[in-house]
Enzyme design. Structure first.
Site, mmCIF file in Angstrom:
data_model
loop_
_atom_site.group_PDB
_atom_site.id
_atom_site.type_symbol
_atom_site.label_atom_id
_atom_site.label_comp_id
_atom_site.label_asym_id
_atom_site.label_seq_id
_atom_site.Cartn_x
_atom_site.Cartn_y
_atom_site.Cartn_z
ATOM 1 C CG HIS A 47 -1.713 1.222 1.414
ATOM 2 N ND1 HIS A 47 -1.401 2.168 2.375
ATOM 3 C CD2 HIS A 47 -2.803 1.714 0.760
ATOM 4 C CE1 HIS A 47 -2.270 3.153 2.317
ATOM 5 N NE2 HIS A 47 -3.131 2.911 1.357
ATOM 6 C CD GLU A 50 -2.686 2.580 -3.527
ATOM 7 O OE1 GLU A 50 -3.294 3.676 -3.439
ATOM 8 O OE2 GLU A 50 -2.978 1.596 -2.838
ATOM 9 C CG HIS A 51 -0.276 6.117 -0.431
ATOM 10 N ND1 HIS A 51 -0.802 7.231 0.172
ATOM 11 C CD2 HIS A 51 -1.217 5.155 -0.297
ATOM 12 C CE1 HIS A 51 -2.000 6.959 0.657
ATOM 13 N NE2 HIS A 51 -2.267 5.702 0.405
ATOM 14 C CD GLU A 127 -5.130 5.232 3.440
ATOM 15 O OE1 GLU A 127 -5.873 4.517 2.757
ATOM 16 O OE2 GLU A 127 -3.992 5.578 3.069
#
Length: 420
Positions: A47, A50-51, A127
């Site tokens: 993840h 991906e960022h 997040e």
């Protein structure tokens, strides 16, 4: 509409579907690696990676990436799941070359600058904090962990804050080197797209990548268990899961029809009994999800703490009753909902491109929509009842509770009610 699938010499698969009459297209790279491909110390890095995709490349700054796609009115984004990471864009047909250039750039030439890593680390930690503050979000992470304890597939996709806080440039580059080989990439596009051009462009952009083996993800074993977190919230949240069929199991269609009939809409059994007749909750639903080697049938509800026990017990009763007296009309209605959802969703080139990639990842080919519809139509009332009976009597269960849940029944009590 014509679906075409080709494979480059290095193993990268290229799949597309031309949709006549559309002036836009969706295009993206789906990497067949996600959360379950992480080692324990890497949890959250897929993840994080991906960022970082949009934080600058050798050719473009983060701002230039954003400006390039928005100058043509397009949209670019990414997501991470447990079995894939996707980088995709939606643009007008004439701007597909730009979209592919951007996607290939962020995948093949990321800078991973230390300053940007630190900035994005802060964003991801926010997040994670937001997820922890959202009960009907975090409860599903806990449910996954309880269902698959100590396994990669059971870990949260965002990762724990303490691990995210330690990732650096070398960690990101190592995960790319391990998992982003051409054999694990699928270039998918749908809409105003020319497959012959796409294949040539894929060769130009990705043909130089050297094939390499990637470590296989650890297998999954649904074990089940219970977790409860007492907190003074307005609502008590319950998530209950049972093991269900994997993606390629023929019974996966019966599982999906069952979940829709049980809790997939306003006419479903759980909604009608628990909300409409008894007023025990505002939200309740059931869904069947599937992975490469396992699956989960999940029920979620939010209610008052003093009503949670009754809600849980009635939910088990409704599951048992559905295994005995699910009607042909209910099954037909559930099948219709599934087919309509599939067909209406595929009017979007973004959804269609995603389906192409998922089908190639799962099957190595793209079954026709007609074939999928036929498989849904083939599910009988007997199939649904049989699946429901096995779910109630033979499957392990996982339970998570969050909020004012001190008086809620535990998994042992619910298991006994299943067996009664």
């Amino acid at each position: 509409m014509t679906t075409r699938l080709d494979t480059l010499p290095n193993g990268l698969r290229v799949v597309s579907e031309h949709m006549p009459g559309l002036q836009s297209a969706a295009i993206g790279i789906w990497v067949c690696a996600g959360g379950r491909d992480e080692r324990e110390e890497q949890n959250g890095i897929a993840h994080f990676l991906e960022h970082m995709a949009f934080k600058g490349t050798e050719r473009r700054t983060a701002l230039q990436i954003a400006e390039a796609i928005e100058d043509v009115g397009g949209y670019i984004n990414a997501y991470t799941s447990r079995e894939a990471t996707a980088y995709y864009a939606r643009v007008l047909g004439e701007d597909v070359p730009l979209a592919l250039d951007l996607i290939s750039d962020i995948l093949l030439a990321p800078r991973f600058e230390e300053r940007e890593i630190e900035l994005e680390r802060g964003v991801i930690l926010q997040e994670i904090g937001q997820a922890l503050d959202t009960p009907d979000d975090i409860i599903f992470d806990w449910l996954q962990e309880v269902a698959y304890p100590g396994q990669p597939i059971g870990r949260p996709i965002l990762g724990p804050a303490e691990k995210v806080g330690r990732f650096g440039r070398e960690d990101l580059a190592r995960f790319v080197a391990e998992h982003y080989g051409p054999g694990r990439m699928i270039l998918a596009a749908a809409g105003d797209i020319d497959h012959d051009w796409l294949l040539r462009a894929a060769g130009d952009r990705f043909g130089h990548l050297v094939p390499r083996a990637a470590p296989a993800p650890a297998g999954a074993e649904f074990r089940g268990g219970e977790m409860r977190c007492e907190k003074p919230l307005e609502q008590a949240h319950l998530a209950l899961a049972f093991e269900s069929p994997a993606q390629t199991d023929p019974e996966v269609y019966a599982a999906q029809v069952y979940s829709v009939a049980l809790g997939g809409g306003m006419s479903s059994r759980l909604f009608q009994e628990l909300r409409e007749r008894r007023g025990l909750c505002y939200t309740i639903f059931a869904q069947a999800g599937a992975y490469a080697d396992t699956g989960m049938m999940t029920i979620y509800a939010g209610t008052g703490g003093d009503q949670l026990g009754g809600l849980a017990r009635i939910t088990l009763d409704e599951m048992k009753r559905a295994a005995d007296d699910m009607t042909p009309d209910e099954v037909a209605r559930a099948r219709a909902q599934m087919k309509a959802g599939l067909l209406m969703g595929l009017e979007s080139p973004s959804n269609r491109a995603e389906r192409l990639a998922r089908m190639v990842q799962i099957w190595g080919e793209v079954p026709t929509v007609e074939d999928t519809v036929a498989r849904v139509d083939a599910v009988t009332t007997g199939d649904v009842r049989d699946f429901g009976a096995r779910l109630v009597t033979g499957s392990r269960a996982a339970l998570t509770l969050y909020g004012p849940v001190s008086g809620a029944p535990g998994l042992d009590e619910l298991q006994a009610r299943r067996a009664a």
